[in-house]
Design an enzyme around this catalytic site. Structure first.
Site, mmCIF file in Angstrom:
data_model
loop_
_atom_site.group_PDB
_atom_site.id
_atom_site.type_symbol
_atom_site.label_atom_id
_atom_site.label_comp_id
_atom_site.label_asym_id
_atom_site.label_seq_id
_atom_site.Cartn_x
_atom_site.Cartn_y
_atom_site.Cartn_z
ATOM 1 N NE ARG A 1 -3.904 -1.965 2.409
ATOM 2 C CZ ARG A 1 -5.027 -2.061 1.699
ATOM 3 N NH1 ARG A 1 -5.361 -1.063 0.895
ATOM 4 N NH2 ARG A 1 -5.809 -3.119 1.786
ATOM 5 C CG ASP B 1 -12.549 0.523 -4.109
ATOM 6 O OD1 ASP B 1 -11.697 0.518 -3.210
ATOM 7 O OD2 ASP B 1 -13.773 0.508 -3.885
ATOM 8 C CB CYS C 1 -10.983 22.258 3.511
ATOM 9 S SG CYS C 1 -11.261 20.743 2.569
ATOM 10 C CB CYS D 1 -17.617 17.224 5.762
ATOM 11 S SG CYS D 1 -15.889 17.610 6.171
ATOM 12 C CE LYS E 1 -19.240 -8.585 4.564
ATOM 13 N NZ LYS E 1 -19.840 -7.943 3.371
#
Length: 312
Positions: A61, A133, A188, A194, A223
């Site tokens: 990653r 993704d 921002c 947000c 789940k």
């Protein structure tokens, strides 16, 4: 054909726009030193919840050259998905706008593979791979490095002309190219809309999102049962959540997409509140057969609907 790095890069970007992408930038494949501390801290706080895959392949990653051997450049593309129509019943359970049309994984991957083929045939033979993704790629970090925008306080990529309703995808290729300057400015400013708007408090502080408290996590990734302490906080969301994007001033710039595959099923937009609660497995399969909503399966949607009904 002996092209300069600049010429190769411009040809790639021109082709990306021809394929319908709204944004395209190129970053040098390197170790994400600036992101390492933030990402490891996020994992250490267990903000990934049950998304155990986020803690896998940490080295890959942070360094895409370990993910795809000999990667030299990362071509990052953005595709606007902001719709021109929304659900018609204001009392109906709400799904995130990204799930209105055909599953973006397929739409993006197809175009990225066309771009990869173009590079191979028209610019030079390469080795590479397309990602949407679907692999350990920190896509927002690479989009920033490729000059597509900056990271907002909701941790999403923001672009000054388009906003944040964007799908991102990447090509990892073994070709040297001309690289963009990252967007280092933070547009921002003092805005915290947000942060204030998130009903579950998932944005724990500006630029830090506890993924395990996000409505999208509860309605898609989780789940098991949704925690009872979240009752009354979902604002009628049944799949995903756009709240932090809907309140963002930069999304006033958002314009409807022109991607046919993202055109929503009219039967989806027309579902009334009562239609949703009467939905059976066959209707679910018909309405959402090409949608990302199928990810949660009919049982998942039923669980989410039951949770929403228990709030009333």
């Amino acid at each position: 054909m002996n092209l300069t790095l600049s010429a190769k890069s411009n040809l790639i970007k021109d082709k990306a726009y021809e394929l319908g992408f709204d944004l395209c930038g190129i970053a040098k494949a390197d170790f994400l030193a600036d992101e390492k501390e933030h990402f490891l801290s996020w994992l250490g706080k267990e903000y990934h919840g049950e998304m155990g895959y986020m803690a896998n392949n940490i080295e890959k990653r942070l360094d895409p050259r370990l993910l795809v051997e000999n990667t030299k450049s990362i071509v990052v593309v953005g595709l606007n998905y902001y719709p021109d129509k929304v659900q018609t019943d204001p009392e109906a359970p709400v799904i995130a706008k990204y799930a209105y049309g055909k599953d973006y994984h397929f739409v993006m991957k197809d175009r990225l593979n066309q771009l990869l083929d173009f590079i191979n045939t028209d610019i030079g033979e390469i080795q590479g791979c397309a990602f949407v993704d679907s692999a350990p790629v920190l896509e927002h970090a690479w989009a920033k490095r490729a000059g597509l925008g900056w990271i907002g306080k909701n941790s999403l990529l923001l672009n000054r002309k388009i906003g944040s309703f964007l799908f991102l995808g990447e090509l990892l290729i073994d070709m040297e190219l001309e690289y963009e300057n990252p967007v280092d400015a933070d547009f921002c400013g003092g805005c915290n809309r947000c942060v204030r708007a998130c009903p579950t408090g998932a944005i724990t502080e500006p630029y830090v999102v506890n993924g395990s408290k996000c409505i999208s996590y509860f309605t898609i990734e989780l789940k098991g049962d949704i925690p009872s302490e979240m009752k009354g906080k979902f604002q009628n969301r049944v799949f995903g959540c756009d709240i932090c994007q809907d309140v963002c001033p930069w999304n006033r710039m958002a314009k409807p997409h022109n991607i046919d595959e993202f055109t929503p099923n009219p039967n989806l937009l027309a579902l009334s509140k009562s239609n949703w609660y009467q939905l059976d497995a066959h209707q679910f399969g018909e309405i959402f057969k090409k949608s990302a909503v199928k990810r949660t399966k009919f049982n998942g949607i039923q669980r989410n609907l039951d949770f929403l009904s228990s709030e009333e």
